[in-house]
Motif scaffolding. Structure first.
Motif, PDB file in Angstrom:
ATOM      1  N   MET A   4      32.091  25.279  70.115  1.00 39.22           N
ATOM      2  CA  MET A   4      32.463  26.143  69.061  1.00 39.22           C
ATOM      3  C   MET A   4      31.593  25.776  67.995  1.00 39.22           C
ATOM      4  O   MET A   4      30.987  26.640  67.088  1.00 39.22           O
ATOM      5  CB  MET A   4      34.013  25.848  68.560  1.00 39.22           C
ATOM      6  N   GLN A   5      30.996  24.579  67.660  1.00 36.49           N
ATOM      7  CA  GLN A   5      30.037  24.453  66.809  1.00 36.49           C
ATOM      8  C   GLN A   5      28.727  25.011  67.047  1.00 36.49           C
ATOM      9  O   GLN A   5      27.797  25.563  66.262  1.00 36.49           O
ATOM     10  CB  GLN A   5      29.747  22.803  66.915  1.00 36.49           C
ATOM     11  N   GLU A   6      28.292  25.115  68.352  1.00 38.36           N
ATOM     12  CA  GLU A   6      27.031  25.941  69.006  1.00 38.36           C
ATOM     13  C   GLU A   6      27.293  27.528  68.709  1.00 38.36           C
ATOM     14  O   GLU A   6      26.270  28.200  68.106  1.00 38.36           O
ATOM     15  CB  GLU A   6      27.156  25.629  70.415  1.00 38.36           C
ATOM     16  N   LEU A   7      28.590  27.951  68.805  1.00 36.33           N
ATOM     17  CA  LEU A   7      28.700  29.486  68.671  1.00 36.33           C
ATOM     18  C   LEU A   7      28.620  29.675  67.145  1.00 36.33           C
ATOM     19  O   LEU A   7      28.025  30.494  66.616  1.00 36.33           O
ATOM     20  CB  LEU A   7      30.086  29.786  69.084  1.00 36.33           C
ATOM     21  N   ILE A   8      29.506  28.901  66.155  1.00 36.07           N
ATOM     22  CA  ILE A   8      29.617  29.182  64.869  1.00 36.07           C
ATOM     23  C   ILE A   8      29.049  27.769  63.844  1.00 36.07           C
ATOM     24  O   ILE A   8      29.601  26.989  63.859  1.00 36.07           O
ATOM     25  CB  ILE A   8      31.417  29.419  64.337  1.00 36.07           C
ATOM     26  N   ALA A   9      27.797  28.310  63.609  1.00 34.04           N
ATOM     27  CA  ALA A   9      27.434  27.324  62.709  1.00 34.04           C
ATOM     28  C   ALA A   9      27.998  26.577  61.506  1.00 34.04           C
ATOM     29  O   ALA A   9      28.977  27.214  60.941  1.00 34.04           O
ATOM     30  CB  ALA A   9      26.010  27.600  62.201  1.00 34.04           C
ATOM     31  N   LYS A  10      27.782  25.463  61.169  1.00 30.98           N
ATOM     32  CA  LYS A  10      28.452  24.850  59.930  1.00 30.98           C
ATOM     33  C   LYS A  10      28.464  25.661  58.679  1.00 30.98           C
ATOM     34  O   LYS A  10      29.462  25.641  57.958  1.00 30.98           O
ATOM     35  CB  LYS A  10      27.959  23.404  59.786  1.00 30.98           C
ATOM     36  N   ASP A  11      27.437  26.211  58.364  1.00 31.95           N
ATOM     37  CA  ASP A  11      27.186  26.990  57.206  1.00 31.95           C
ATOM     38  C   ASP A  11      28.138  28.387  57.202  1.00 31.95           C
ATOM     39  O   ASP A  11      28.230  29.111  56.310  1.00 31.95           O
ATOM     40  CB  ASP A  11      25.782  27.245  56.711  1.00 31.95           C
ATOM     41  N   LYS A  12      28.600  28.741  58.254  1.00 37.95           N
ATOM     42  CA  LYS A  12      29.399  29.605  58.566  1.00 37.95           C
ATOM     43  C   LYS A  12      30.919  29.419  58.444  1.00 37.95           C
ATOM     44  O   LYS A  12      31.764  30.378  58.614  1.00 37.95           O
ATOM     45  CB  LYS A  12      28.905  30.683  59.783  1.00 37.95           C
ATOM     46  N   GLU A  13      31.321  28.210  58.442  1.00 40.52           N
ATOM     47  CA  GLU A  13      32.610  27.888  58.834  1.00 40.52           C
ATOM     48  C   GLU A  13      32.944  26.768  57.368  1.00 40.52           C
ATOM     49  O   GLU A  13      32.580  25.778  57.393  1.00 40.52           O
ATOM     50  CB  GLU A  13      32.956  26.998  60.052  1.00 40.52           C
ATOM     51  N   PRO A  14      33.836  27.432  56.672  1.00 35.20           N
ATOM     52  CA  PRO A  14      34.244  26.750  55.435  1.00 35.20           C
ATOM     53  C   PRO A  14      35.110  25.317  55.625  1.00 35.20           C
ATOM     54  O   PRO A  14      35.062  24.633  54.650  1.00 35.20           O
ATOM     55  CB  PRO A  14      34.831  27.717  54.601  1.00 35.20           C
ATOM     56  N   ILE A  15      35.621  25.337  56.676  1.00 37.16           N
ATOM     57  CA  ILE A  15      36.657  24.045  56.830  1.00 37.16           C
ATOM     58  C   ILE A  15      36.001  23.139  57.594  1.00 37.16           C
ATOM     59  O   ILE A  15      35.400  23.353  58.382  1.00 37.16           O
ATOM     60  CB  ILE A  15      37.908  24.695  57.774  1.00 37.16           C
ATOM     61  N   THR A  16      35.999  21.876  56.910  1.00 39.54           N
ATOM     62  CA  THR A  16      35.640  20.577  57.591  1.00 39.54           C
ATOM     63  C   THR A  16      36.603  19.995  58.595  1.00 39.54           C
ATOM     64  O   THR A  16      38.023  19.819  57.805  1.00 39.54           O
ATOM     65  CB  THR A  16      35.241  19.571  56.559  1.00 39.54           C
ATOM     66  N   PRO A  17      36.767  19.912  59.848  1.00 42.83           N
ATOM     67  CA  PRO A  17      37.631  19.330  60.492  1.00 42.83           C
ATOM     68  C   PRO A  17      38.088  17.946  60.210  1.00 42.83           C
ATOM     69  O   PRO A  17      37.404  17.166  59.732  1.00 42.83           O
ATOM     70  CB  PRO A  17      36.912  19.289  62.075  1.00 42.83           C
ATOM     71  N   PHE A  18      39.531  17.845  60.303  1.00 49.93           N
ATOM     72  CA  PHE A  18      39.906  16.361  59.882  1.00 49.93           C
ATOM     73  C   PHE A  18      39.416  15.311  60.523  1.00 49.93           C
ATOM     74  O   PHE A  18      39.337  14.272  60.110  1.00 49.93           O
ATOM     75  CB  PHE A  18      41.699  16.651  59.823  1.00 49.93           C
ATOM     76  N   ILE A  19      39.109  15.503  61.745  1.00 55.21           N
ATOM     77  CA  ILE A  19      38.607  14.428  62.635  1.00 55.21           C
ATOM     78  C   ILE A  19      37.168  13.629  61.891  1.00 55.21           C
ATOM     79  O   ILE A  19      37.210  12.454  62.339  1.00 55.21           O
ATOM     80  CB  ILE A  19      38.221  14.798  64.170  1.00 55.21           C
ATOM     81  N   ASP A  20      36.752  14.765  61.001  1.00 52.32           N
ATOM     82  CA  ASP A  20      35.281  13.953  60.400  1.00 52.32           C
ATOM     83  C   ASP A  20      35.774  13.473  59.221  1.00 52.32           C
ATOM     84  O   ASP A  20      34.714  13.149  58.365  1.00 52.32           O
ATOM     85  CB  ASP A  20      34.422  15.235  60.406  1.00 52.32           C
ATOM     86  N   LYS A  21      37.047  13.488  58.546  1.00 55.06           N
ATOM     87  CA  LYS A  21      37.328  13.117  57.423  1.00 55.06           C
ATOM     88  C   LYS A  21      38.330  11.901  57.536  1.00 55.06           C
ATOM     89  O   LYS A  21      38.622  10.931  56.366  1.00 55.06           O
ATOM     90  CB  LYS A  21      37.780  14.072  56.400  1.00 55.06           C
ATOM     91  N   VAL A  22      39.000  11.627  58.404  1.00 49.48           N
ATOM     92  CA  VAL A  22      40.236  10.622  58.540  1.00 49.48           C
ATOM     93  C   VAL A  22      39.756   9.220  58.468  1.00 49.48           C
ATOM     94  O   VAL A  22      40.255   8.391  57.909  1.00 49.48           O
ATOM     95  CB  VAL A  22      40.881  10.952  59.987  1.00 49.48           C
ATOM     96  N   LYS A  23      38.591   8.945  59.019  1.00 48.11           N
ATOM     97  CA  LYS A  23      37.888   7.591  58.838  1.00 48.11           C
ATOM     98  C   LYS A  23      37.564   7.355  57.484  1.00 48.11           C
ATOM     99  O   LYS A  23      37.874   6.408  57.185  1.00 48.11           O
ATOM    100  CB  LYS A  23      36.719   7.339  59.799  1.00 48.11           C
TER     101      LYS A  23
END
Length: 234
Positions: free
Chosen positions: A32-51
């Motif tokens: 999904m990251q490959e299909l939809i670039a980060k700058d096109k997706e406003p939501i940051t996944p919780f997996i990248d914030k939980v730590k």
């Protein structure tokens, strides 16, 4: 929004159920990251914030999940249920994470981010209606009439008893009368109100004992205040 609300209210533990959380909030896999670039997706996944949430703010997370092993990379402890018995499988999960690399790109940045404290303003909290200085009406466990406004708490599932909502509505009035002074932050106000209740009981919220108030948490008091549409903050 619910997480930031809880953090501002002072929580030190988040309980998250995969079944009631949006998939793109929980995880974005490599495809999904490959299909939809980060700058096109406003939501940051919780997996990248939980730590970051734990290391920077000391807030732990208990996550119930059965659909993504990517969380093995950030989990301190992994518990599996086997015939309704909990089993510590942390070591096995870590070995699996080392064996099967996810290849996804972390999207959380270097830090969790700043939690900005807000200062409620008294003029936005008005319990009056008509000639009555205080007009409160509790409707089951999901709505309270507060002056001329209705506070919708239908999405706050932690309120399970109508007496809690009665107590919360009284506490909003109490907070305005005693602590909302355009200087104290929301978290400071919550602490002071809950301290008064702890020391003097729920009767501190009323002019005389009413007998139908039920204990509530500061998190639900904050939720009610945040859902008051006239709320103004600095």
């Amino acid at each position: 929004a619910n997480i930031i609300e809880a953090l501002e209210a002072g929580t030190k533990l988040l309980l998250v159920d995969e079944d009631t959380a949006a998939t793109n909030f929980m995880i974005r896999d490599r495809r999904m990251q490959e299909l939809i670039a980060k700058d096109k997706e406003p939501i940051t996944p919780f997996i990248d914030k939980v730590k970051q949430l734990y290391t920077e703010y000391g807030v732990s997370t208990i996550l119930v999940m059965g659909g993504s092993g990517d969380y093995f990379d950030v989990a301190d402890t992994v518990i599996a249920m086997d015939n309704f018995q909990p089993q510590d499988v942390t070591e096995k999960a870590q070995l699996i994470a080392e064996k099967y690399f996810t290849e996804r790109t972390a999207e959380g940045g270097k830090n969790f981010g700043t939690i900005t404290p807000r200062v409620p303003l008294a003029h936005g909290i008005d319990p009056s209606r008509g000639r009555k200085a205080v007009k409160l009406k509790v409707r089951d466990v999901d709505e309270v009439g507060f002056g001329a406004e209705n506070i919708d708490l239908s999405a706050v599932e932690q309120i399970v008893e109508v007496g809690q909502l009665r107590g919360i509505s009284k506490a909003l009035v109490y907070a305005k009368e005693h602590y909302i002074d355009e200087r104290l932050t929301l978290s400071e106000i919550l602490d002071l109100v809950m301290k008064d209740i702890e020391e003097k009981g729920l009767d501190v919220l009323t002019f005389f004992p009413e007998g139908d108030l039920v204990q509530f948490r500061p998190l639900e008091l904050a939720a009610a205040l945040n859902r008051l549409r006239t709320l103004s903050v600095l």
